[in-house]
Design a protein around this motif. Structure first.
Motif, PDB file in Angstrom:
ATOM      1  N   VAL A 197      92.151  31.866  52.568  1.00 39.05           N
ATOM      2  CA  VAL A 197      91.343  30.720  52.142  1.00 39.05           C
ATOM      3  C   VAL A 197      90.910  30.902  50.692  1.00 39.05           C
ATOM      4  N   GLY A 198      90.453  32.106  50.359  1.00 37.60           N
ATOM      5  CA  GLY A 198      90.039  32.376  48.986  1.00 37.60           C
ATOM      6  C   GLY A 198      91.181  32.215  47.992  1.00 37.60           C
ATOM      7  N   ALA A 199      92.352  32.748  48.349  1.00 37.90           N
ATOM      8  CA  ALA A 199      93.508  32.678  47.455  1.00 37.90           C
ATOM      9  C   ALA A 199      93.969  31.237  47.254  1.00 37.90           C
ATOM     10  N   VAL A 200      93.979  30.460  48.329  1.00 46.00           N
ATOM     11  CA  VAL A 200      94.409  29.061  48.224  1.00 46.00           C
ATOM     12  C   VAL A 200      93.398  28.246  47.421  1.00 46.00           C
ATOM     13  N   LEU A 201      92.122  28.460  47.680  1.00 43.86           N
ATOM     14  CA  LEU A 201      91.096  27.734  46.914  1.00 43.86           C
ATOM     15  C   LEU A 201      91.186  28.070  45.434  1.00 43.86           C
ATOM     16  N   GLN A 202      91.362  29.350  45.133  1.00 45.72           N
ATOM     17  CA  GLN A 202      91.479  29.755  43.731  1.00 45.72           C
ATOM     18  C   GLN A 202      92.723  29.148  43.100  1.00 45.72           C
ATOM     19  N   ASN A 203      93.812  29.137  43.843  1.00 50.11           N
ATOM     20  CA  ASN A 203      95.054  28.547  43.340  1.00 50.11           C
ATOM     21  C   ASN A 203      94.912  27.038  43.138  1.00 50.11           C
ATOM     22  N   ASN A 204      94.004  26.428  43.895  1.00 47.45           N
ATOM     23  CA  ASN A 204      93.716  24.994  43.739  1.00 47.45           C
ATOM     24  C   ASN A 204      92.687  24.728  42.650  1.00 47.45           C
ATOM     25  N   ASP A 205      92.353  25.780  41.892  1.00 48.68           N
ATOM     26  CA  ASP A 205      91.396  25.686  40.776  1.00 48.68           C
ATOM     27  C   ASP A 205      89.961  25.440  41.228  1.00 48.68           C
ATOM     28  N   TYR A 206      89.657  25.795  42.463  1.00 46.33           N
ATOM     29  CA  TYR A 206      88.273  25.716  42.928  1.00 46.33           C
ATOM     30  C   TYR A 206      87.476  26.846  42.268  1.00 46.33           C
ATOM     31  N   GLN A 207      86.283  26.535  41.778  1.00 45.30           N
ATOM     32  CA  GLN A 207      85.493  27.526  41.049  1.00 45.30           C
ATOM     33  C   GLN A 207      84.073  27.665  41.594  1.00 45.30           C
ATOM     34  N   GLY A 208      83.868  27.265  42.819  1.00 39.31           N
ATOM     35  CA  GLY A 208      82.538  27.342  43.410  1.00 39.31           C
ATOM     36  C   GLY A 208      82.130  28.764  43.764  1.00 39.31           C
ATOM     37  N   LYS A 209      80.845  28.916  44.112  1.00 37.76           N
ATOM     38  CA  LYS A 209      80.300  30.231  44.461  1.00 37.76           C
ATOM     39  C   LYS A 209      80.927  30.790  45.743  1.00 37.76           C
ATOM     40  N   GLY A 210      81.521  29.908  46.524  1.00 37.46           N
ATOM     41  CA  GLY A 210      82.129  30.349  47.775  1.00 37.46           C
ATOM     42  C   GLY A 210      83.199  31.400  47.577  1.00 37.46           C
ATOM     43  N   LEU A 211      83.880  31.365  46.431  1.00 34.22           N
ATOM     44  CA  LEU A 211      84.922  32.361  46.173  1.00 34.22           C
ATOM     45  C   LEU A 211      84.346  33.765  46.133  1.00 34.22           C
ATOM     46  N   ASP A 212      83.182  33.915  45.516  1.00 32.56           N
ATOM     47  CA  ASP A 212      82.545  35.236  45.440  1.00 32.56           C
ATOM     48  C   ASP A 212      82.162  35.732  46.828  1.00 32.56           C
ATOM     49  N   LYS A 213      81.667  34.838  47.664  1.00 31.72           N
ATOM     50  CA  LYS A 213      81.284  35.229  49.026  1.00 31.72           C
ATOM     51  C   LYS A 213      82.501  35.725  49.806  1.00 31.72           C
ATOM     52  N   LEU A 214      83.595  34.999  49.673  1.00 32.30           N
ATOM     53  CA  LEU A 214      84.810  35.389  50.382  1.00 32.30           C
ATOM     54  C   LEU A 214      85.344  36.722  49.849  1.00 32.30           C
ATOM     55  N   LYS A 215      85.352  36.874  48.538  1.00 34.84           N
ATOM     56  CA  LYS A 215      85.878  38.107  47.917  1.00 34.84           C
ATOM     57  C   LYS A 215      85.031  39.312  48.304  1.00 34.84           C
ATOM     58  N   ASP A 216      83.716  39.150  48.286  1.00 29.45           N
ATOM     59  CA  ASP A 216      82.813  40.255  48.623  1.00 29.45           C
ATOM     60  C   ASP A 216      82.921  40.667  50.083  1.00 29.45           C
ATOM     61  N   SER A 217      83.420  39.780  50.929  1.00 29.26           N
ATOM     62  CA  SER A 217      83.522  40.096  52.357  1.00 29.26           C
ATOM     63  C   SER A 217      84.751  40.934  52.683  1.00 29.26           C
ATOM     64  N   LEU A 218      85.639  41.125  51.696  1.00 26.75           N
ATOM     65  CA  LEU A 218      86.892  41.837  51.937  1.00 26.75           C
ATOM     66  C   LEU A 218      86.815  43.296  51.523  1.00 26.75           C
ATOM     67  N   ASN A 219      87.569  44.110  52.204  1.00 27.70           N
ATOM     68  CA  ASN A 219      87.699  45.528  51.862  1.00 27.70           C
ATOM     69  C   ASN A 219      88.896  45.675  50.927  1.00 27.70           C
ATOM     70  N   PRO A 220      88.671  46.079  49.680  1.00 24.80           N
ATOM     71  CA  PRO A 220      89.787  46.171  48.721  1.00 24.80           C
ATOM     72  C   PRO A 220      90.836  47.203  49.105  1.00 24.80           C
ATOM     73  N   LEU A 221      90.509  48.104  50.024  1.00 26.28           N
ATOM     74  CA  LEU A 221      91.471  49.114  50.457  1.00 26.28           C
ATOM     75  C   LEU A 221      92.382  48.612  51.575  1.00 26.28           C
ATOM     76  N   THR A 222      92.063  47.431  52.113  1.00 28.43           N
ATOM     77  CA  THR A 222      92.865  46.848  53.199  1.00 28.43           C
ATOM     78  C   THR A 222      93.804  45.794  52.622  1.00 28.43           C
ATOM     79  N   ILE A 223      95.103  46.077  52.662  1.00 29.73           N
ATOM     80  CA  ILE A 223      96.108  45.149  52.148  1.00 29.73           C
ATOM     81  C   ILE A 223      96.616  44.284  53.305  1.00 29.73           C
TER      82      ILE A 223
END
Length: 242
Positions: A197-223
């Motif tokens: 959802v985050g990747a698609v929203l970002q690719n759609n040029d969405y720039q809302g605060k929701g992107l930060d919430k989604l990104k912060d919820s992910l573990n960067p070590l989990t691919i």
């Protein structure tokens, strides 16, 4: 006016093919026994027909015989309780309506948070699945979209890349309030849903605060392994997707 006359009057005002239950007739629970007897008499008069326990419909009569309600009307009583939505249709049936697949399912899936809804009645066959959030009239469409992200590798006759293209279009058509709801409920779904959802929203040029919430919820070590090409989702590397 007697209860029997009241019920008869309400049913007369219903359109043919309309399904209804005790709630639709505005009958208090303490009068269900009397109402059941009144409804039984109406069945004998062939003014109504019974679908299942507590669910009836006003038949439409044609020269070819009596018509049953359409699919959506047959399904409706199972999606509501006490006049409030508690469930929604998901799985391949929904993904077909969303344009994600051309296949139709022999059995559909009914998602609800607190109730298992299994149906096996003629053309109406459904298996129960648990929704990720309490269902209501305001969020069930969003939950269905998130289900598609969750099942993206299992959508019939669709590659992950093809599904991403269609889901990108769907998200691009949402209004700001719907996007907020999408992000809110995505946070209770598995990491792959949040990432996609985050990747698609970002690719759609969405720039809302929701992107930060989604990104912060992910573990960067989990691919998240989805086999996507950069051309299919250029922002995927920002969201730990391969």
């Amino acid at each position: 006016m007697s209860l029997s006359a009241l019920i008869r009057n309400i049913i007369k005002q219903l359109p043919n093919g309309k399904t209804f239950g005790y709630d639709d007739l505005r009958i208090p629970k303490e009068r269900y026994t009397s109402a059941a007897k009144a409804l039984e008499r109406l069945q004998k008069e062939d003014l109504i027909k019974k679908i299942s326990k507590g669910v009836f419909y006003k038949p439409e009569k044609t020269i070819f015989g009596t018509l049953e309600p359409n699919y959506n009307e047959l399904l409706r009583p199972y999606l509501f309780e006490n006049g409030k939505r508690i469930a929604y249709e998901t799985g391949t049936t929904l993904y077909n309506r969303l344009g994600l697949t051309t296949q139709m399912a022999f059995r559909t899936k009914i998602a609800s948070r607190g109730k298992r809804i299994n149906i096996d009645r003629k053309v109406l066959k459904a298996d129960a699945v648990k929704s990720y959030a309490e269902v209501d009239d305001k969020n069930y469409d969003i939950l269905g979209i998130l289900d598609a992200f969750k099942d993206i590798k299992r959508i019939p006759d669709s590659s992950v890349g093809q599904a991403i293209v269609r889901l990108s279009i769907i998200l691009n058509e949402l209004n700001p309030k719907q996007i907020e709801s999408l992000v809110k409920y995505a946070l209770v779904y598995p990491p792959r849903v949040r990432a996609l959802v985050g990747a698609v929203l970002q690719n759609n040029d969405y720039q809302g605060k929701g992107l930060d919430k989604l990104k912060d919820s992910l573990n960067p070590l989990t691919i998240i392994q989805l086999g996507l090409e950069d051309s299919e989702l250029p922002t995927k590397n920002n969201w730990y997707i391969e």
